[in-house]
Design an enzyme around this catalytic site. Structure first.
Site, mmCIF file in Angstrom:
data_model
loop_
_atom_site.group_PDB
_atom_site.id
_atom_site.type_symbol
_atom_site.label_atom_id
_atom_site.label_comp_id
_atom_site.label_asym_id
_atom_site.label_seq_id
_atom_site.Cartn_x
_atom_site.Cartn_y
_atom_site.Cartn_z
ATOM 1 N N ASN A 98 40.979 45.037 35.090
ATOM 2 C CA ASN A 98 41.207 44.497 36.426
ATOM 3 C C ASN A 98 42.256 43.704 36.690
ATOM 4 O OD1 ASN A 98 40.822 43.078 38.746
ATOM 5 N ND2 ASN A 98 38.640 43.998 38.986
ATOM 6 N N ASP A 149 43.507 42.047 39.561
ATOM 7 C CA ASP A 149 43.352 41.519 40.730
ATOM 8 C C ASP A 149 43.911 40.180 40.849
ATOM 9 O OD1 ASP A 149 41.835 43.322 41.993
ATOM 10 O OD2 ASP A 149 39.855 42.611 41.895
ATOM 11 N N HIS A 150 43.419 39.238 39.603
ATOM 12 C CA HIS A 150 43.849 37.996 39.467
ATOM 13 C C HIS A 150 45.348 37.831 39.218
ATOM 14 C CE1 HIS A 150 40.036 37.081 40.785
ATOM 15 N NE2 HIS A 150 39.520 37.336 39.756
ATOM 16 N N ARG A 192 51.593 31.819 46.412
ATOM 17 C CA ARG A 192 52.923 31.580 46.850
ATOM 18 C C ARG A 192 53.421 32.786 47.873
ATOM 19 N NH1 ARG A 192 56.321 27.488 44.807
ATOM 20 N NH2 ARG A 192 54.623 26.092 44.268
ATOM 21 N N HIS A 202 40.506 45.711 43.102
ATOM 22 C CA HIS A 202 39.434 45.574 44.286
ATOM 23 C C HIS A 202 40.360 45.526 45.629
ATOM 24 C CE1 HIS A 202 35.603 43.604 45.680
ATOM 25 N NE2 HIS A 202 36.171 44.251 46.827
ATOM 26 N N ARG A 207 40.234 44.063 48.830
ATOM 27 C CA ARG A 207 39.062 43.572 49.805
ATOM 28 C C ARG A 207 39.376 43.438 51.100
ATOM 29 N NH1 ARG A 207 35.385 39.807 48.000
ATOM 30 N NH2 ARG A 207 35.207 39.579 45.892
ATOM 31 N N ARG A 267 42.529 39.209 49.986
ATOM 32 C CA ARG A 267 43.056 37.967 49.348
ATOM 33 C C ARG A 267 43.975 38.065 47.997
ATOM 34 N NH1 ARG A 267 37.545 36.305 46.342
ATOM 35 N NH2 ARG A 267 36.824 36.652 48.349
ATOM 36 N N HIS A 268 43.703 39.120 47.489
ATOM 37 C CA HIS A 268 44.685 39.442 46.390
ATOM 38 C C HIS A 268 45.380 40.819 46.513
ATOM 39 C CE1 HIS A 268 41.049 41.096 45.043
ATOM 40 N NE2 HIS A 268 40.473 40.133 44.537
ATOM 41 N N GLU A 304 37.771 49.340 43.356
ATOM 42 C CA GLU A 304 36.556 48.856 44.019
ATOM 43 C C GLU A 304 36.721 48.516 45.575
ATOM 44 O OE1 GLU A 304 36.278 45.394 41.678
ATOM 45 O OE2 GLU A 304 35.854 46.454 39.814
ATOM 46 N N THR A 349 32.531 39.377 43.221
ATOM 47 C CA THR A 349 31.273 40.119 43.608
ATOM 48 C C THR A 349 30.050 39.413 43.132
ATOM 49 O OG1 THR A 349 33.087 41.841 43.267
ATOM 50 C CG2 THR A 349 30.482 42.617 43.583
ATOM 51 N N GLU A 395 27.888 51.541 37.794
ATOM 52 C CA GLU A 395 28.679 50.798 37.185
ATOM 53 C C GLU A 395 27.529 49.503 37.291
ATOM 54 O OE1 GLU A 395 32.572 48.936 37.818
ATOM 55 O OE2 GLU A 395 32.091 47.057 36.886
ATOM 56 N N HIS A 448 31.477 42.687 34.674
ATOM 57 C CA HIS A 448 31.298 41.531 35.383
ATOM 58 C C HIS A 448 31.175 40.269 34.666
ATOM 59 C CE1 HIS A 448 31.322 38.554 38.816
ATOM 60 N NE2 HIS A 448 32.007 39.417 39.438
ATOM 61 N N GLY A 449 32.261 39.542 34.253
ATOM 62 C CA GLY A 449 31.841 38.397 33.742
ATOM 63 C C GLY A 449 32.025 38.405 31.932
ATOM 64 N N GLY A 461 38.271 41.758 33.952
ATOM 65 C CA GLY A 461 39.342 41.399 34.509
ATOM 66 C C GLY A 461 39.823 39.841 34.389
HETATM 67 N N1 PXP Z 1 33.245 45.371 38.053
HETATM 68 C C1 PXP Z 1 33.283 45.025 39.361
HETATM 69 C C2 PXP Z 1 32.241 45.986 40.261
HETATM 70 C C3 PXP Z 1 33.874 43.968 39.766
HETATM 71 O O1 PXP Z 1 33.630 43.612 41.102
HETATM 72 C C4 PXP Z 1 34.679 42.921 39.015
HETATM 73 C C5 PXP Z 1 35.206 41.922 39.549
HETATM 74 O O2 PXP Z 1 36.300 42.277 40.592
HETATM 75 C C6 PXP Z 1 34.672 43.453 37.569
HETATM 76 C C7 PXP Z 1 33.941 44.436 37.268
HETATM 77 C C8 PXP Z 1 35.409 42.527 36.484
HETATM 78 O O3 PXP Z 1 34.843 41.137 36.606
HETATM 79 P P1 PXP Z 1 35.521 40.141 35.929
HETATM 80 O O4 PXP Z 1 36.825 39.786 36.728
HETATM 81 O O5 PXP Z 1 34.507 39.066 35.835
HETATM 82 O O6 PXP Z 1 35.858 40.669 34.527
#
Ligand code: PXP
Length: 242
Positions: free
Chosen positions: A13, A15-16, A24, A49, A51, A55-56, A75, A106, A156, A196-197, A218
């Site tokens: 992922n 996104d970040h 910026r 994702h 959103r 935001r990203h 996502e 999320t 998922e 996630h996490g 991510g």
């Molecule tokens: N899966 C889903 C559905 C998510 O929303 C996210 C966060 O965007 C992730 C996986 C990845 O999570 P993490 O950034 O904590 O690894």
């Protein structure tokens, strides 16, 4: 090493990368360039994702990411305007997630029972457009059944109760919950992802779990990339997952 004939897919992922750029509102770092590096370093899927608050990831990122070679997994919230837009970008797969304004990330999985009709309609729309449809859900039997009944291709499982477990017994019981739900979903013919996490310290037990098809990760990868570079950070995660 994973005791299975199939290699688990790593979804990265990005996104970040875009979060940093949006700090910026400039052009660097470019999430599309990051996606290419992640792929070369072993990512099977690029995950982003889109959103509602943008935001990203921005709309232009989405279209460019979906044009890259290889699978892009997007996502989104179950929101008609977002679904309309995403279908124009033609991703390989979409995961419907709950989205609360102001949330940091999320927060938990979908309430499938409560939103059954709307999710069913959106999943059918995605599938008619040739897009694989996934639902982000807590690893519970009722959710798995509902996901299958409304026609999802993929579930998922939200791994955050596992990844945030405060001690070993809790982590073990969360792992068992994921294992049971994965087996149940697999028996019903669903493809199973989890995420996630997840990070370099907690991913190994999940990477060995039978019938799990992909892990979507991510934050930990992007955070590590600040110190070692994205190619190394993805490569290290790839090795942990294999
Ligand atoms: N899966 C889903 C559905 C998510 O929303 C996210 C966060 O965007 C992730 C996986 C990845 O999570 P993490 O950034 O904590 O690894």
């Amino acid at each position: 090493m994973r005791m299975s004939e199939t290699r688990i897919k790593l979804g990265v992922n990005i996104d970040h990368i875009a979060t940093l750029r949006q700090a910026r509102k400039d052009i660097d770092p470019d999430p599309v360039a990051a996606a290419q590096v992640a792929r070369q370093a072993g990512a099977d899927m690029i995950v982003c994702h889109l959103r509602r608050d943008r935001r990203h990831i921005q709309d232009a990122d989405l279209f460019k990411l979906c044009r890259l070679k290889g699978e892009t997994h997007v996502e989104i919230a179950d929101d008609k305007r977002i679904v309309d837009l995403v279908l124009k970008a033609r991703p390989g797969s979409v995961c419907l997630v709950p989205e609360r304004p102001g949330e940091v990330s999320t927060e938990g999985g979908l309430d499938v029972a409560r939103n059954f009709k709307s999710l069913e309609k959106t999943v059918a729309r995605l599938k008619r457009a040739g897009v694989e449809a996934s639902l982000f859900i807590a690893p519970e039997a009722g959710n798995v059944r509902a996901a299958r009944n409304l026609g999802a291709d993929v579930v998922e499982f939200d791994a955050s109760d596992y990844s945030a477990a405060p001690n070993q017994p809790k982590r073990r019981s969360e792992l068992e919950r994921l294992e049971l739900a994965t087996y149940m979903a697999w028996e019903m013919g669903l493809t199973v992802h989890a995420g996630h996490g997840l990070d370099y310290h907690n991913v190994a037990p999940l990477a060995r779990m039978p019938h799990l098809n992909a892990l979507n990760i991510g934050y930990s990868i992007v955070a590590r990339s600040v110190f070692v570079g994205l190619k190394t950070a993805v490569g290290e995660m790839r090795r942990m997952v294999d």
